[in-house]
Structures are given as structure tokens and as C-alpha cells.
Design a protein around this motif. Structure first.
Motif, PDB file in Angstrom:
ATOM      1  N   ASP A 222       0.835  -1.211   0.000  1.00 25.02           N
ATOM      2  CA  ASP A 222       0.000   0.000   0.000  1.00 25.02           C
ATOM      3  C   ASP A 222       0.867   1.257   0.000  1.00 25.02           C
ATOM      4  O   ASP A 222       0.611   2.196  -0.754  1.00 25.02           O
ATOM      5  CB  ASP A 222      -0.904   0.018   1.245  1.00 25.02           C
ATOM      6  CG  ASP A 222      -2.089  -0.933   1.116  1.00 25.02           C
ATOM      7  OD1 ASP A 222      -2.372  -1.365  -0.008  1.00 25.02           O
ATOM      8  OD2 ASP A 222      -2.704  -1.256   2.146  1.00 25.02           O
ATOM      9  N   ALA A 223       1.903   1.254   0.876  1.00 27.88           N
ATOM     10  CA  ALA A 223       2.784   2.432   0.965  1.00 27.88           C
ATOM     11  C   ALA A 223       3.573   2.602  -0.340  1.00 27.88           C
ATOM     12  O   ALA A 223       3.793   3.736  -0.788  1.00 27.88           O
ATOM     13  CB  ALA A 223       3.738   2.281   2.145  1.00 27.88           C
ATOM     14  N   THR A 224       3.956   1.484  -0.951  1.00 28.52           N
ATOM     15  CA  THR A 224       4.708   1.549  -2.219  1.00 28.52           C
ATOM     16  C   THR A 224       3.833   2.171  -3.311  1.00 28.52           C
ATOM     17  O   THR A 224       4.277   3.049  -4.056  1.00 28.52           O
ATOM     18  CB  THR A 224       5.157   0.131  -2.646  1.00 28.52           C
ATOM     19  OG1 THR A 224       5.928  -0.416  -1.596  1.00 28.52           O
ATOM     20  CG2 THR A 224       5.971   0.149  -3.924  1.00 28.52           C
TER      21      THR A 224
ATOM     22  N   GLY B 121      14.415   0.527  -5.395  1.00 26.31           N
ATOM     23  CA  GLY B 121      14.873   1.346  -4.271  1.00 26.31           C
ATOM     24  C   GLY B 121      14.017   1.142  -3.030  1.00 26.31           C
ATOM     25  O   GLY B 121      14.529   0.965  -1.929  1.00 26.31           O
ATOM     26  N   ILE B 122      12.689   1.130  -3.220  1.00 24.13           N
ATOM     27  CA  ILE B 122      11.780   1.001  -2.071  1.00 24.13           C
ATOM     28  C   ILE B 122      11.953  -0.361  -1.401  1.00 24.13           C
ATOM     29  O   ILE B 122      12.067  -0.447  -0.171  1.00 24.13           O
ATOM     30  CB  ILE B 122      10.299   1.224  -2.497  1.00 24.13           C
ATOM     31  CG1 ILE B 122      10.092   2.668  -2.947  1.00 24.13           C
ATOM     32  CG2 ILE B 122       9.340   0.890  -1.360  1.00 24.13           C
ATOM     33  CD1 ILE B 122       8.751   2.948  -3.608  1.00 24.13           C
TER      34      ILE B 122
ATOM     35  N   GLU C  55       5.969   9.660   0.610  1.00 20.62           N
ATOM     36  CA  GLU C  55       7.209   8.881   0.635  1.00 20.62           C
ATOM     37  C   GLU C  55       6.979   7.614   1.453  1.00 20.62           C
ATOM     38  O   GLU C  55       5.928   7.445   2.053  1.00 20.62           O
ATOM     39  CB  GLU C  55       8.325   9.724   1.238  1.00 20.62           C
ATOM     40  CG  GLU C  55       8.640  10.936   0.379  1.00 20.62           C
ATOM     41  CD  GLU C  55       9.540  11.950   1.056  1.00 20.62           C
ATOM     42  OE1 GLU C  55      10.388  12.508   0.376  1.00 20.62           O
ATOM     43  OE2 GLU C  55       9.369  12.185   2.262  1.00 20.62           O
ATOM     44  N   VAL C  56       7.986   6.753   1.468  1.00 23.76           N
ATOM     45  CA  VAL C  56       7.862   5.509   2.237  1.00 23.76           C
ATOM     46  C   VAL C  56       8.633   5.666   3.550  1.00 23.76           C
ATOM     47  O   VAL C  56       9.791   6.080   3.542  1.00 23.76           O
ATOM     48  CB  VAL C  56       8.396   4.299   1.431  1.00 23.76           C
ATOM     49  CG1 VAL C  56       8.266   3.007   2.237  1.00 23.76           C
ATOM     50  CG2 VAL C  56       7.649   4.157   0.118  1.00 23.76           C
ATOM     51  N   ALA C  57       7.966   5.370   4.645  1.00 18.74           N
ATOM     52  CA  ALA C  57       8.606   5.541   5.959  1.00 18.74           C
ATOM     53  C   ALA C  57       8.326   4.342   6.845  1.00 18.74           C
ATOM     54  O   ALA C  57       7.475   3.493   6.534  1.00 18.74           O
ATOM     55  CB  ALA C  57       8.079   6.805   6.622  1.00 18.74           C
TER      56      ALA C  57
END
Lengths: 156, 173
Positions: free
Chosen positions: A49-51, A98-99, B160-162
Motif C-alpha cells: 500500500d505504501a509503495t 529502491g523502495i 514517501e515511504v517511511a
């Protein structure tokens, strides 16, 4: 008779000692077994979800807005380019790599893989790191109701 | 002679009894430690579960959550601007977390940023700490960290991703 009895006692004591040592070794081994990181479904879903919500560096050619990974997948599947001429698929691949690299610690988990498929055909190279083991948790998300899906699997 | 033989028999039986008792004590110890270790593992898992629950609860609380502001309603999304406001007024929110939470930290993982604590400006740092301690059980979850940015006079959403890290300690102990 006396000697035979003593031999029996020594033999029995030896057996007890051997069994005790085996038990103790097994006990020590079972207590020192390294704990493996457990993986829950919501961790995998949360990551995907965050990606998908991540804002990429790709700007839409039509309205010049920075687009999310979710939209970038749609653009890549249709062969679109970004405002600066860079291919949507190249940016997608770079960001996904990268993620995942920054989010998944391979000292805690065995490995991961991420695929983006359109009608079961990969539209970017599969991103894969670490080892593929028997235990895994995965999550798949359909993009914009088309037959484009992103599939993430973590091995632990 | 007969007396000697009897003594030897008693000695033999005594040795046998000691050996058998020792054996069962060892087996008992083994089972007990096995049981204890499984109870300890279960307790650790429960504490971790509580910490994870707190991490999710915090990410979805109104003080953290993005709501519908960034089109990420169904995602674990933290509003970076709310977080910075919270950090600036941290003393007023001390009771918000409850007694159990000892550590709350948000670390930006992608894109890679210079390492350091964020103080006002979010562009050249990667850590936002609201509460710091290494005590208790830690749990982390990957979240979206979103904020409003301005480019060429126009506002846009930047997500962003955190990683949200929460430490939880059972304060009733």
C-alpha cells in the motif's frame, strides 16, 4: 557375584550419564535456537500500500503533476513516457527496486520478489533479492481494474 | 557371608533408586524448561503483538493519519505536517499515547535522505522522533508519509515511504 553386581551398577550409571548428557545437549540446542522473524499478512499489505502511494519523480505529460507508483504502473503498461521524456517503466523499475531494498532487511528475512504483470506477462524485469524459501507471504493488487497487477512476495 | 551378600543387594538397590530418581528429575527438568521456554516465547509474542497494535493504532489516529487529504484513505498514511506540529507541541500531547508507549519514531526509508533528526524542515533529514527510549518491545510497520509541497506556485501531494517504530512496555508490571 559381588564383582558382577558392581559391573551392573557401573554399566547402569554409565547409561544414565550418557542419556543425561544427550538430554542436556538437546536442551541447550533447543534453547539457543535463533528465533526467526515471523511475518504477518498486514506487514506485506502495508508495504505494498505504501509503495503504491509513493509519489514518483515522473510528471504526467498531460497535467504536469507528479504521479504515484499506482498511476505509474498504469502508464508503464500503456507505454507512456514522463513529461521529461524518460520512460515510465524505467522510473517504475528504479523506484520499486529502491523502495524494496530500503524497506526489507535481508538479515531478518530471507528474500523478496516483486513483479508487475499485464495479462500474466511481466512489463518490467522481476525484482528479486535474497533466497527463495518455502515460507512466504505475498500480496497482489489490481491496478485500475485493468488486467495489470503488482505482486509482492516476502520469504522468511 | 550371607550378611555381606544382603548388604550388597541393599547397596545395589540404593544405587538403582538414586539413578532412577536422577533420571526422572532430569527428564522433569527438561520438560519444565521446555514448557517455560514456550511460555516465555508466548509472552514475548503477546508483547510484540501489543506493540504492533499500538503502531497501527497510532498510524490511524486523527493526530497522525492523513485522512482523505492525500487520496490514501485506505492506506496506513501519516501526515508529515501534523507530525511536525505534534513534535513542536509535544508537551501538550504527553497523555495522548497512554502510559505504555515509550518510543515513537518515524524514519523515512525512501527516497534516501541525509541521516538526522528533522527540525522544522523536512527536506534534509530522515528521522522524526516524538518520544525516545529503547525500553519495552519494539514493533515497526511500513507506512506512507505524505505532505503538501509547492512547485511552480502549485501545491501537490508528496508521499514517501517511511517506517513507524513504536516501543511498548507493560506499565502494570
Amino acid at each position: 557375584m559381588n564383582r558382577k553386581g558392581q559391573e551392573e551398577i557401573v554399566g547402569f550409571a554409565l547409561i544414565i550419564i550418557i542419556v543425561a548428557v544427550i538430554l542436556l545437549v538437546f536442551l541447550a540446542f533447543s534453547l539457543n535456537k535463533p528465533e526467526k522473524e515471523d511475518l504477518e499478512n498486514y506487514v506485506v499489505k502495508g508495504f505494498l500500500d505504501a509503495t503504491l502511494a509513493y509519489t514518483s519523480e515522473c510528471r504526467d505529460e498531460r497535467n504536469f503533476e507528479f504521479i504515484s507508483i499506482r498511476k505509474l504502473i498504469g502508464d508503464c503498461s500503456q507505454g507512456f513516457s514522463c513529461y521529461d521524456g524518460e520512460s515510465a517503466c524505467e522510473i517504475l523499475e528504479k523506484d520499486l527496486k529502491g523502495i524494496t531494498e530500503e524497506s526489507w532487511d535481508l538479515t531478518r528475512y530471507d528474500g523478496y520478489e516483486i513483479r508487475v504483470l499485464k495479462k500474466n506477462q511481466s512489463i518490467i524485469d522481476t525484482i528479486k533479492e535474497g533466497n527463495i524459501t518455502k515460507q512466504s507471504k505475498g500480496y497482489m493488487e489490481e491496478i485500475d481494474g485493468e488486467r495489470v497487477v503488482i505482486l509482492f512476495k516476502a520469504y522468511y | 557371608m550371607k550378611n555381606n551378600k544382603g548388604q550388597l543387594k541393599i547397596q545395589q538397590m540404593a544405587f538403582m533408586l538414586i539413578a532412577i530418581t536422577l533420571f526422572f528429575v532430569l527428564v522433569g527438568l527438561f520438560l519444565l524448561s521446555f514448557k517455560l521456554s514456550s511460555i516465555r516465547t508466548q509472552a514475548t509474542l503477546l508483547e510484540e503483538e501489543s506493540a504492533r497494535g499500538y503502531a497501527n493504532k497510532l498510524a490511524n489516529s486523527p493526530e497522525f493519519s492523513c485522512g482523505d487529504s492525500f487520496g490514501t484513505a485506505e492506506v496506513n498514511c501519516i501526515d508529515a505536517d501534523k507530525l511536525m506540529t505534534l513534535k513542536a507541541n509535544i508537551d501538550d500531547f504527553e497523555e495522548l499515547w497512554g502510559k505504555g508507549i515509550t518510543n515513537i519514531k518515524v524514519i523515512r526509508v525512501y527516497p534516501k535522505q541525509e541521516s538526522g533528526e528533522c527540525e522544522g524542515n523536512l527536506n534534509d533529514c530522515n528521522i522524526i522522533t516524538l518520544k525516545e527510549s529503547s525500553e519495552g518491545f519494539g514493533a515497526s510497520s511500513i507506512v506512507s508519509l505524505c505532505r503538501k509541497e509547492v512547485l511552480e506556485g502549485k501545491s501537490y501531494d508528496k508521499c514517501e515511504v517511511a517506517r513507524l517504530i513504536v516501543n511498548y512496555e507493560d506499565w502494570r508490571e
